[in-house]
Design an enzyme around this catalytic site. Structure first.
Site, PDB file in Angstrom:
ATOM      1  CG  ASP A 145      -2.080   0.971   1.131  1.00  0.00           C
ATOM      2  OD1 ASP A 145      -3.025   0.759   0.362  1.00  0.00           O
ATOM      3  OD2 ASP A 145      -1.986   2.002   1.830  1.00  0.00           O
ATOM      4  CD1 TRP A 146      -1.379   5.518   0.933  1.00  0.00           C
ATOM      5  CD2 TRP A 146       0.466   6.637   0.349  1.00  0.00           C
ATOM      6  NE1 TRP A 146      -1.761   6.593   0.162  1.00  0.00           N
ATOM      7  CE2 TRP A 146      -0.649   7.298  -0.195  1.00  0.00           C
ATOM      8  CE3 TRP A 146       1.743   7.157   0.113  1.00  0.00           C
ATOM      9  CZ2 TRP A 146      -0.541   8.452  -0.975  1.00  0.00           C
ATOM     10  CZ3 TRP A 146       1.858   8.314  -0.660  1.00  0.00           C
ATOM     11  CH2 TRP A 146       0.726   8.947  -1.195  1.00  0.00           C
ATOM     12  CD1 TRP A 191      -8.750   4.074  -1.288  1.00  0.00           C
ATOM     13  CD2 TRP A 191     -10.368   3.365   0.071  1.00  0.00           C
ATOM     14  NE1 TRP A 191      -8.328   4.283  -0.003  1.00  0.00           N
ATOM     15  CE2 TRP A 191      -9.303   3.859   0.856  1.00  0.00           C
ATOM     16  CE3 TRP A 191     -11.510   2.862   0.705  1.00  0.00           C
ATOM     17  CZ2 TRP A 191      -9.344   3.864   2.250  1.00  0.00           C
ATOM     18  CZ3 TRP A 191     -11.545   2.877   2.105  1.00  0.00           C
ATOM     19  CH2 TRP A 191     -10.471   3.368   2.854  1.00  0.00           C
ATOM     20  CG  ASP A 245      -5.904  -5.178  -3.403  1.00  0.00           C
ATOM     21  OD1 ASP A 245      -6.886  -4.429  -3.573  1.00  0.00           O
ATOM     22  OD2 ASP A 245      -4.792  -4.779  -3.040  1.00  0.00           O
ATOM     23  CG  HIS A 248      -5.194  -3.590   0.136  1.00  0.00           C
ATOM     24  ND1 HIS A 248      -4.450  -3.171  -0.953  1.00  0.00           N
ATOM     25  CD2 HIS A 248      -4.970  -2.675   1.115  1.00  0.00           C
ATOM     26  CE1 HIS A 248      -3.812  -2.054  -0.662  1.00  0.00           C
ATOM     27  NE2 HIS A 248      -4.096  -1.738   0.592  1.00  0.00           N
TER      28      HIS A 248
END
Length: 305
Positions: A124-125, A165, A251, A280
């Protein structure tokens, strides 16, 4: 420095399941003086480092299933909480957060702990930021374990899943974090899902989480986009370390298609470890499996395992 800073009370983190790790804090990072950063630091001090970076709206709790296996294999695991998350301080204004704010903090953090020979672990980030770090310090990195993430280059249209999202997150400023994790990770117990809420006693603590969807570079001139394009070139042409890619196939935003695109720009990336039952949050759904696979792929499995 942000003028209004929140700090989640320590009592919020009491008796979290599977998270009996000693806290470590830094409040003297250059450019962030007085802003307290929390991190985990497990394993021998002189062992190879695994730098584990989380995303939104998670924190270092996400790595609790992987850490024991990595430490048992003789590795050192360092897992920071980004500012705005976990046990780290939380500027109250969303405007305090930016791509560079987070990236520079990670660079200063690595310098402060004098990290070398790092296995970058990102999702993710953690990947949007982490995959740009070698541009500033390529000598610090030796291996890459990458899961369900991307480079925010701004020259590729954002997918419908992400746009949905972002719209949802913007419409729910007091995000139901426990509900989000329960929907994504159906095996989570109620107390585990509640652990992801612990950093956020109320909506005022969620500014960092609210900011992230709108910080994903969506135009070529967006903050972080040009840097991410340079990182893409670096991974294509300069990377010589070992890589393992693990993909949670359930995901809907950063699944197999997005990861195939990322794999194409990571030099020497072998076929990914596909995880049909993971979504995810790969570390939740298949953390132990991924840790074992990475140790094996990198030739770090202890004798007798």
């Amino acid at each position: 420095m942000p003028t209004s800073i929140l700090r989640t009370p320590d009592a919020a983190f009491a008796d979290l399941p599977g998270y009996a790790f000693a806290p470590h804090y830094l409040s003297d990072l250059p450019g962030y003086l007085g802003l307290r950063l929390h991190y985990l630091d497990e394993g021998p001090e002189d062992a190879p480092i695994w730098l584990c970076l989380h995303g939104q709206p998670s924190w270092s709790y996400l790595y609790r299933k992987m850490i024991p296996l990595l430490v048992a294999a003789g590795q050192r695991v360092i897992a920071p909480d980004l500012y705005g998350f976990g046990k780290s301080d939380k500027p109250e204004s969303e405007g305090s957060y930016s791509f560079d704010f987070h990236r520079e903090a990670l660079l200063r953090f690595m310098e402060r702990l004098e990290m070398r020979g790092v296995t970058l672990v990102c999702q993710d980030w953690g990947g949007l930021l982490g995959l740009t770090l070698p541009l500033a310090a390529p000598e610090r990195f030796s291996r890459l374990l990458v899961m369900n993430t991307a480079l925010g280059t701004g020259d590729i249209p954002l997918g419908e899943g992400f746009l949905a999202w972002r719209a949802y997150a913007n419409a729910h400023p007091d995000l139901d974090v426990a509900g989000l994790f329960k929907r994504s990770c159906s095996q989570l117990s109620e107390v585990e899902a509640a652990a992801y809420v612990a950093p956020f006693p109320d909506a005022s603590f969620q500014a960092g989480s609210r900011a992230f969807p709108n910080l994903v570079p969506d135009q070529p001139d967006a903050p972080g986009a040009e840097l991410s394009r340079r990182a893409r070139v670096w991974w294509q042409n300069e990377w010589t370390g070992q890589t393992l890619m693990a993909v949670g196939q359930r995901d809907p935003v950063l699944g197999e298609g997005a990861m195939a695109s990322l794999r194409s720009v990571i030099r020497g990336c072998p076929p990914p470890l596909l995880l049909p039952d993971a979504g995810h949050f790969v570390q939740e759904d298949a953390g132990e499996q991924v840790a074992r696979a990475a140790l094996s792929a990198f030739g770090l499995v202890p004798a007798g395992s």
